[in-house]
Design an enzyme around this catalytic site. Structure first.
Site, PDB file in Angstrom:
ATOM      1  CE  LYS A  41     -31.520  31.282 -87.578  1.00 56.86           C
ATOM      2  NZ  LYS A  41     -32.935  31.153 -87.992  1.00 56.86           N
ATOM      3  NE  ARG A 157     -39.826  35.482 -83.417  1.00 53.36           N
ATOM      4  CZ  ARG A 157     -38.866  35.221 -84.282  1.00 53.36           C
ATOM      5  NH1 ARG A 157     -37.785  34.572 -83.900  1.00 53.36           N
ATOM      6  NH2 ARG A 157     -38.976  35.597 -85.534  1.00 53.36           N
ATOM      7  NE  ARG A 190     -37.924  39.080 -85.142  1.00 51.48           N
ATOM      8  CZ  ARG A 190     -36.962  38.201 -85.401  1.00 51.48           C
ATOM      9  NH1 ARG A 190     -36.339  37.582 -84.413  1.00 51.48           N
ATOM     10  NH2 ARG A 190     -36.618  37.924 -86.643  1.00 51.48           N
TER      11      ARG A 190
HETATM   12  P1  AP5 Z   1     -36.481  31.585 -82.281  1.00 50.19           P
HETATM   13  O1  AP5 Z   1     -35.492  30.918 -81.387  1.00 50.19           O
HETATM   14  O2  AP5 Z   1     -36.772  33.039 -82.068  1.00 50.19           O
HETATM   15  O3  AP5 Z   1     -36.149  31.282 -83.827  1.00 50.19           O
HETATM   16  P2  AP5 Z   1     -34.958  31.810 -84.762  1.00 50.19           P
HETATM   17  O4  AP5 Z   1     -34.536  30.664 -85.629  1.00 50.19           O
HETATM   18  O5  AP5 Z   1     -33.896  32.489 -83.963  1.00 50.19           O
HETATM   19  O6  AP5 Z   1     -35.798  32.833 -85.635  1.00 50.19           O
HETATM   20  P3  AP5 Z   1     -35.458  34.272 -86.204  1.00 50.19           P
HETATM   21  O7  AP5 Z   1     -36.760  34.739 -86.815  1.00 50.19           O
HETATM   22  O8  AP5 Z   1     -34.826  35.161 -85.192  1.00 50.19           O
HETATM   23  O9  AP5 Z   1     -34.454  33.939 -87.319  1.00 50.19           O
HETATM   24  P4  AP5 Z   1     -34.149  34.792 -88.552  1.00 50.19           P
HETATM   25  O10 AP5 Z   1     -33.002  34.063 -89.162  1.00 50.19           O
HETATM   26  O11 AP5 Z   1     -35.293  35.073 -89.446  1.00 50.19           O
HETATM   27  O12 AP5 Z   1     -33.881  36.219 -87.919  1.00 50.19           O
HETATM   28  P5  AP5 Z   1     -32.589  37.087 -87.648  1.00 50.19           P
HETATM   29  O13 AP5 Z   1     -32.801  37.730 -86.349  1.00 50.19           O
HETATM   30  O14 AP5 Z   1     -31.318  36.353 -87.888  1.00 50.19           O
HETATM   31  O15 AP5 Z   1     -37.845  30.738 -82.160  1.00 50.19           O
HETATM   32  C1  AP5 Z   1     -39.007  31.117 -82.881  1.00 50.19           C
HETATM   33  C2  AP5 Z   1     -40.244  30.858 -81.993  1.00 50.19           C
HETATM   34  O16 AP5 Z   1     -40.382  29.444 -81.790  1.00 50.19           O
HETATM   35  C3  AP5 Z   1     -40.177  31.480 -80.586  1.00 50.19           C
HETATM   36  O17 AP5 Z   1     -41.458  31.926 -80.222  1.00 50.19           O
HETATM   37  C4  AP5 Z   1     -39.744  30.308 -79.674  1.00 50.19           C
HETATM   38  O18 AP5 Z   1     -40.237  30.470 -78.359  1.00 50.19           O
HETATM   39  C5  AP5 Z   1     -40.394  29.127 -80.396  1.00 50.19           C
HETATM   40  N1  AP5 Z   1     -39.631  27.884 -80.244  1.00 50.19           N
HETATM   41  C6  AP5 Z   1     -38.274  27.741 -80.333  1.00 50.19           C
HETATM   42  N2  AP5 Z   1     -37.936  26.459 -80.173  1.00 50.19           N
HETATM   43  C7  AP5 Z   1     -39.094  25.766 -79.995  1.00 50.19           C
HETATM   44  C8  AP5 Z   1     -39.397  24.388 -79.798  1.00 50.19           C
HETATM   45  N3  AP5 Z   1     -38.426  23.471 -79.750  1.00 50.19           N
HETATM   46  N4  AP5 Z   1     -40.690  24.014 -79.674  1.00 50.19           N
HETATM   47  C9  AP5 Z   1     -41.691  24.937 -79.733  1.00 50.19           C
HETATM   48  N5  AP5 Z   1     -41.477  26.271 -79.905  1.00 50.19           N
HETATM   49  C10 AP5 Z   1     -40.182  26.677 -80.045  1.00 50.19           C
HETATM   50  O19 AP5 Z   1     -32.676  38.174 -88.841  1.00 50.19           O
HETATM   51  C11 AP5 Z   1     -33.729  39.095 -88.938  1.00 50.19           C
HETATM   52  C12 AP5 Z   1     -33.498  39.981 -90.147  1.00 50.19           C
HETATM   53  O20 AP5 Z   1     -32.282  40.745 -89.966  1.00 50.19           O
HETATM   54  C13 AP5 Z   1     -33.316  39.289 -91.491  1.00 50.19           C
HETATM   55  O21 AP5 Z   1     -34.558  38.947 -92.098  1.00 50.19           O
HETATM   56  C14 AP5 Z   1     -32.547  40.357 -92.281  1.00 50.19           C
HETATM   57  O22 AP5 Z   1     -33.400  41.390 -92.727  1.00 50.19           O
HETATM   58  C15 AP5 Z   1     -31.620  40.932 -91.231  1.00 50.19           C
HETATM   59  N6  AP5 Z   1     -30.326  40.211 -91.192  1.00 50.19           N
HETATM   60  C16 AP5 Z   1     -29.808  39.539 -90.138  1.00 50.19           C
HETATM   61  N7  AP5 Z   1     -28.611  38.997 -90.461  1.00 50.19           N
HETATM   62  C17 AP5 Z   1     -28.383  39.347 -91.754  1.00 50.19           C
HETATM   63  C18 AP5 Z   1     -27.319  39.057 -92.670  1.00 50.19           C
HETATM   64  N8  AP5 Z   1     -26.262  38.302 -92.303  1.00 50.19           N
HETATM   65  N9  AP5 Z   1     -27.413  39.553 -93.932  1.00 50.19           N
HETATM   66  C19 AP5 Z   1     -28.461  40.312 -94.309  1.00 50.19           C
HETATM   67  N10 AP5 Z   1     -29.506  40.605 -93.504  1.00 50.19           N
HETATM   68  C20 AP5 Z   1     -29.470  40.124 -92.229  1.00 50.19           C
END
Ligand code: AP5
Length: 253
Positions: A41, A157, A190
Site C-alpha cells: 500500500k 522490507r 521495522r
Molecule cells: P509496503 O509498500 O511497505 O507495504 P504496506 O502494504 O504499506 O505494508 P505495511 O506493513 O506498512 O502495512 P500495514 O498495514 O501493516 O502497516 P501500517 O503502517 O498501516 O511494501 C512491503 C514491502 O514489499 C517493501 O519492502 C516493498 O519494497 C515491497 N514491495 C512493494 N510492492 C512490491 C512489488 N510489487 N513487488 C515486489 N516487492 C514489493 O500500520 C502499522 C501499525 O500501526 C499497525 O499494525 C497498528 O499497530 C498501527 N495502526 C496503524 N493504523 C491503525 C489504525 N487505523 N488503527 C489501529 N492501529 C493502527
C-alpha cells in the site's frame, strides 16, 4: 522512486500548513487504500501520489514518526508498544489523531488514506467525519495478493530511519547496502516485521480489516486490484480500474 513529499500538515496536525501548499484543483482525488500488511500500500501510495497529486496520509507513519521523538507522551508510548507487537492501537486514539488532521481530509489536493479505517467501527467514524466536512470518497482500493508473497515482501522490507522511504532487499534494493538513496540515512527493519509480530498482524487483518471489503462493496466504490507484478504495473492496473469506475474523467491509465 522519489521520496515522499514532506506531508508536514499530516505529521504536525494543528495549524501547521504544508510548504509548498498543494496545488488547487477542481476535482481532487480522495481514496482509501486497503489490503493486508506488506501487500504494498505504501509503495503504491507513493506512485499514485505522482499520478494523482494527492497526499499520502498513513496512520502507521504517524506512529512511526512519534517513535522517533525523544519524549513521546505516555499515551503515544503505549501505542508504539502495541504497534511493535503487531496489534491495533486503541481506537479512540487513532480516531482522535485523524480528527485532529481534518484539514488534510478537506485539503484541495486530495488524499490517499492508508491504514485508516482498519475495522468497521473506524469506517463508521470516517464516514461521520466525511459527512461533517462535506467530503466524498471517490473509491476504496483493495490490494490482493497470496499470503506467501506477502510474507516475502514483509520479511525483506527495509525502511529509511529518516525519510521513511521503503526498499526491499531483493525486489527494490538501495544503490548502496543499508543506505537510503534519497537522504543517505541508515536503513532499518521495522520492529513489527519480526516473524511473531507478522503473525499477529495477519490475524488482526483477517478478523478486523478484511470485513471492510464487504462494508465498502455495498457502496459500489470498492476496487479490487491484484497486487502481483512490478509496482508500476500494479499502479497502471489500479488507474485503469479507477478510470473504469467512471470517477470523473480526470485520469488516464
Ligand atoms: P509496503 O509498500 O511497505 O507495504 P504496506 O502494504 O504499506 O505494508 P505495511 O506493513 O506498512 O502495512 P500495514 O498495514 O501493516 O502497516 P501500517 O503502517 O498501516 O511494501 C512491503 C514491502 O514489499 C517493501 O519492502 C516493498 O519494497 C515491497 N514491495 C512493494 N510492492 C512490491 C512489488 N510489487 N513487488 C515486489 N516487492 C514489493 O500500520 C502499522 C501499525 O500501526 C499497525 O499494525 C497498528 O499497530 C498501527 N495502526 C496503524 N493504523 C491503525 C489504525 N487505523 N488503527 C489501529 N492501529 C493502527
Amino acid at each position: 522512486m522519489s521520496a515522499h513529499p514532506t506531508r508536514i500538515g499530516w505529521f504536525s496536525a494543528g495549524d501547521v500548513e504544508c510548504d509548498p501548499p498543494p496545488p488547487a484543483r477542481d476535482h481532487p482525488y480522495r481514496l482509501v487504500l486497503l489490503g493486508p500488511p506488506g501487500v504494498g500500500k505504501g509503495t503504491q501510495a507513493l506512485l499514485l501520489s505522482e499520478h494523482l497529486r494527492a497526499c499520502h496520509l498513513s496512520t502507521g507513519d504517524l506512529f512511526r514518526a512519534a517513535k522517533c521523538q525523544c519524549a513521546p507522551s505516555p499515551a503515544m508510548q503505549a501505542a508504539i508498544d502495541v504497534m511493535n507487537r503487531g496489534e491495533l492501537v486503541r481506537e479512540d486514539l487513532v480516531i482522535q489523531m485523524v480528527r485532529e488532521r481534518s484539514k488534510c481530509i478537506q485539503c484541495h489536493g486530495g488524499f490517499l488514506l492508508d491504514g485508516f479505517p482498519r475495522n468497521v467501527h473506524q469506517a463508521e467514524a470516517l464516514s461521520a467525519l466525511l459527512d461533517e466536512l462535506r467530503v466524498t470518497l471517490d473509491a476504496v482500493v483493495s490490494y490482493e495478493l497470496p499470503l506467501d508473497e506477502i510474507v516475502a515482501r514483509l520479511s525483506g522490507r527495509r525502511t529509511c530511519s529518516e525519510c521513511r522511504a521503503v526498499y526491499h532487499v531483493t525486489s527494490q534494493p538501495p544503490s548502496h547496502p543499508d543506505r537510503c538513496d534519497h537522504c543517505g540515512a541508515a536503513l532499518v527493519q521495522r520492529d513489527d516485521d519480526r516473524p511473531e509480530a507478522i503473525r499477529v498482524r495477519m490475524q488482526t487483518y483477517e478478523s478486523e480489516t478484511q470485513p471492510l471489503t464487504d462494508y465498502y462493496s455495498r457502496s459500489g466504490k470498492l476496487l479490487r486490484v491484484p497486487a502481483h507484478g512490478a509496482p508500476r504495473e500494479i499502479c497502471r492496473r489500479m488507474l485503469a480500474a479507477l478510470h473504469a469506475l467512471d470517477v470523473p474523467a480526470r485520469v488516464k491509465p
